[in-house]
Scaffold this motif. Structure first.
Motif, PDB file in Angstrom:
ATOM      1  N   ALA A 272      -0.310  10.239  -9.549  1.00  0.00           N
ATOM      2  CA  ALA A 272      -1.775  10.240  -9.535  1.00  0.00           C
ATOM      3  C   ALA A 272      -2.344   9.768 -10.872  1.00  0.00           C
TER       4      ALA A 272
ATOM      5  N   ALA B 130      -1.111   7.648 -12.988  1.00  0.00           N
ATOM      6  CA  ALA B 130      -0.972   6.202 -13.129  1.00  0.00           C
ATOM      7  C   ALA B 130      -2.056   5.476 -12.335  1.00  0.00           C
ATOM      8  N   LYS B 131      -2.351   5.969 -11.149  1.00  0.00           N
ATOM      9  CA  LYS B 131      -3.389   5.333 -10.324  1.00  0.00           C
ATOM     10  C   LYS B 131      -4.772   5.543 -10.933  1.00  0.00           C
ATOM     11  N   GLU B 132      -4.993   6.717 -11.524  1.00  0.00           N
ATOM     12  CA  GLU B 132      -6.280   6.968 -12.177  1.00  0.00           C
ATOM     13  C   GLU B 132      -6.464   6.041 -13.374  1.00  0.00           C
TER      14      GLU B 132
ATOM     15  N   GLU C   3       0.824  -1.204   0.000  1.00  0.00           N
ATOM     16  CA  GLU C   3       0.000   0.000   0.000  1.00  0.00           C
ATOM     17  C   GLU C   3       0.862   1.260   0.000  1.00  0.00           C
TER      18      GLU C   3
ATOM     19  N   ASP D 199      -9.857  -0.930 -14.335  1.00  0.00           N
ATOM     20  CA  ASP D 199     -10.610  -1.897 -13.543  1.00  0.00           C
ATOM     21  C   ASP D 199     -12.110  -1.664 -13.608  1.00  0.00           C
TER      22      ASP D 199
ATOM     23  N   VAL E 121      -5.251   3.048 -13.655  1.00  0.00           N
ATOM     24  CA  VAL E 121      -5.551   1.723 -13.104  1.00  0.00           C
ATOM     25  C   VAL E 121      -7.029   1.640 -12.740  1.00  0.00           C
ATOM     26  N   GLU E 122      -7.556   2.699 -12.121  1.00  0.00           N
ATOM     27  CA  GLU E 122      -8.970   2.712 -11.733  1.00  0.00           C
ATOM     28  C   GLU E 122      -9.878   2.631 -12.961  1.00  0.00           C
TER      29      GLU E 122
ATOM     30  N   TYR F  72       2.361   1.650  -3.526  1.00  0.00           N
ATOM     31  CA  TYR F  72       1.319   2.016  -4.491  1.00  0.00           C
ATOM     32  C   TYR F  72       0.886   3.464  -4.291  1.00  0.00           C
ATOM     33  N   ALA F  73       0.798   3.892  -3.039  1.00  0.00           N
ATOM     34  CA  ALA F  73       0.383   5.272  -2.744  1.00  0.00           C
ATOM     35  C   ALA F  73       1.386   6.284  -3.286  1.00  0.00           C
ATOM     36  N   SER F  74       2.636   5.854  -3.463  1.00  0.00           N
ATOM     37  CA  SER F  74       3.668   6.774  -3.948  1.00  0.00           C
ATOM     38  C   SER F  74       3.664   6.922  -5.475  1.00  0.00           C
ATOM     39  N   LEU F  75       2.860   6.094  -6.174  1.00  0.00           N
ATOM     40  CA  LEU F  75       2.804   6.189  -7.635  1.00  0.00           C
ATOM     41  C   LEU F  75       2.166   7.514  -8.057  1.00  0.00           C
TER      42      LEU F  75
END
Length: 213
Positions: free
Chosen positions: A197, A199-201, A189, A207, A203-204, A192-195
């Protein structure tokens, strides 16, 4: 974090009184206190607990009195209350593997509660965790602690006093469970939190996409 007594460690769990206390290290011949860099030709060292004033005797870095069985240090991510029970279990292992196994069963019960279960019935808690996707290997580790710990409290087919190796394994299992269920998720966690923003968007969005039929 307080730990099991080690050679020339100033504050730790006393193997005599099971109290976290300051330890004075000294040369038996001169009676004078020694520092962490002190070395003598016989490699024999002594300590006295400030709480019970009883001595421990060491040869090189091995405790030879009182007898103790070496176990791994508790996982750093275990809650403090569980660490305390773990260290108490380690302190009585050489004298009563049965008492040690019972304390580790208590560690498991508290650990189940920490993982979001009720903490009232270990068997029920493990079943709930399995239904939530608990890995088979971790389930087997938990059930090993549960069964051997139960036999330590109630007469059964397994007597930890007859096989100290079983009791020693339970310490490893507690740490394996903590590593899998607490440490690894925390580390994943954090990374992943350090990736970024973006990149995380991405991924969302991936999914949330509906599969092509």
């Amino acid at each position: 974090m307080e730990t099991i007594l080690e050679l020339r460690k100033k504050r730790a769990l006393c193997p005599h009184c099971q109290t976290i206390a300051h330890h004075r290290w000294y040369n038996r011949v001169s009676g004078s206190e020694i520092g962490s860099n002190y070395v003598n030709s016989l490699a024999v060292y002594f300590s006295a607990c400030s709480h019970c004033d009883k001595n421990t005797i060491w040869h090189e870095n091995v405790l030879i009195y009182p007898e103790m069985i070496s176990v791994p240090q508790p996982n750093i991510d275990l809650p403090e209350g569980i660490k305390s029970d773990y260290l108490e279990a380690a302190s009585v292992l050489s004298r009563s593997p049965k008492a040690s196994a019972a304390l580790l069963r208590l560690c498991l019960q508290k650990l189940c509660k920490h993982l979001g279960e009720k903490g009232e019935n270990i068997n029920t808690d493990i079943k709930s965790l399995v239904q939530k996707g608990l890995p088979v290997a971790i389930q087997k580790a938990m059930d090993s602690i549960r069964v051997i710990g139960n036999n330590a409290v109630h007469p059964g087919e397994i007597d930890p006093n007859e096989n100290k190796d079983n009791a020693v394994q339970l310490f490893k299992f507690i740490n394996i469970i903590a590593q899998a269920m607490i440490t690894q998720p925390k580390e994943i966690e954090a990374l992943y939190a350090s990736l970024p923003a973006g990149a995380k968007e991405a991924v969302e969005r991936r999914d949330q996409e509906k599969p092509n039929l």
